[in-house]
Design a protein around this motif. Structure first.
Motif, mmCIF file in Angstrom:
data_model
loop_
_atom_site.group_PDB
_atom_site.id
_atom_site.type_symbol
_atom_site.label_atom_id
_atom_site.label_comp_id
_atom_site.label_asym_id
_atom_site.label_seq_id
_atom_site.Cartn_x
_atom_site.Cartn_y
_atom_site.Cartn_z
ATOM 1 N N ALA A 1 39.556 44.513 -13.002
ATOM 2 C CA ALA A 1 38.603 44.705 -14.404
ATOM 3 C C ALA A 1 39.681 44.725 -15.256
ATOM 4 N N LEU B 1 31.171 46.154 -17.442
ATOM 5 C CA LEU B 1 31.317 46.745 -15.703
ATOM 6 C C LEU B 1 31.052 47.861 -15.540
ATOM 7 N N THR B 2 31.339 49.193 -16.847
ATOM 8 C CA THR B 2 31.312 50.617 -16.213
ATOM 9 C C THR B 2 29.903 50.568 -16.903
ATOM 10 N N LEU C 1 34.541 44.837 -20.664
ATOM 11 C CA LEU C 1 34.943 46.176 -19.527
ATOM 12 C C LEU C 1 33.269 47.152 -19.631
#
Length: 294
Positions: free
Chosen positions: A17, A39-40, A36
């Motif tokens: 990341a 991704l989370t 990001l």
């Protein structure tokens, strides 16, 4: 092994990341930020798919299906809780509260985690038991992807340790696959060696999701599979021990709902709770530990 594996995944994910954000920040801060966020949110998306599958499959179950708002609440709760468990408690906190074996004559506890977990899963339970000066051993089931039958010796050793300290048969508290491991232990064990077995979200008759399992223990939890049929045929052993089975109509891992119950057991509904969330529910923990006095 689970701790090391999850440490690598967490730290590796952070490095990826950071590297991705560093590369894109100079080109497009918006892309970096959105990446990001995406991704989370990956784990929340996976959880959402599980809840949708659970809701649909439970429509054919004899037990009442959860309402949609309950499922949404459970999804949000699990999305918040799961990262704490799999990114902190288990990889970095599994040894923070060591086993506690005071010789005080009070009944003790053996805690058995589920699939892809370790003793860190029980962190809130361990802190409470330690504060109460209650004897306990929290096991690590190894090999992680091995047969459920292989975990019986680990459970037996833990029971011996707690019994040696307290001179009383302990209570087993098991989450998910851990309940099947306890039943595998019970197959060849003296049932009087345990006071009671409490299962939390255990797939006693398998789970629909296990059809996607590729590990040995994952395949063993398939509904109607050879291993499940074998342990169902040995159900007489469960009648020799008092069972309390917590189940949920919002369990995103073990469904259909009724598969987490046992005939003749003290089956208790953790209404609207997700799979991991059940074990972190304060009411469930309070009522379970109260069974030590029975």
């Amino acid at each position: 092994m689970v701790a090391r594996l999850q440490q690598c995944l967490v730290l590796g994910g952070l490095l990826v990341a950071i590297a991705w954000a560093s590369i894109w920040w100079s080109r497009s801060p918006l892309v970096a930020v959105l990446s990001l966020i995406a991704l989370t949110c990956t784990h929340t998306t996976v959880l959402a798919i599980e809840f949708v599958a659970s809701y649909r499959i439970n429509g054919r179950d004899p037990l009442a299906r959860a309402r949609v708002p309950q499922c949404i609440r459970a999804w949000l709760a699990e999305s918040w809780l799961a990262p704490r468990v799999f990114c902190w408690y288990q990889p970095f906190h599994s040894r923070a509260v060591p086993d506690h074996l005071p010789a005080n004559g009070r009944r003790g506890v053996v805690l058995v985690h589920g699939f892809l977990c370790n003793r860190g899963f029980w962190s809130p339970w361990l802190r409470e038991l330690r504060a109460d000066d209650r004897a306990f051993v929290a096991v690590d089931l190894e090999p992680v992807f091995g047969s459920i039958d292989h975990y019986a010796q680990t459970i037996d050793d833990a029971i011996l340790r707690v019994t040696a300290a307290t001179s009383l048969p302990p209570m087993l508290i098991c989450h998910s696959m851990g309940g099947l491991a306890a039943r595998a232990w019970l197959r060849d064990a003296d049932p009087t060696r345990v006071h009671r077995i409490v299962t939390i979200g255990t797939p006693h008759r398998g789970t629909w999701l296990a059809r996607f399992g590729r590990t040995v223990n994952g395949r063993q939890m398939r509904v109607g599979g050879d291993w499940m049929q074998k342990i169902e045929g040995e159900r007489a052993s469960t009648r020799q021990v008092s069972f309390t089975c917590w189940y949920s109509n919002c369990d995103n891992i073990v469904f259909p709902t009724s598969n987490a119950t046992l005939p003749g057991a003290d089956n208790r509904l953790a209404d609207g709770r997700a799979h991991v969330e059940m074990a972190f529910d304060s009411r469930l923990r309070r009522e379970t530990l109260a069974l030590l006095a029975r």
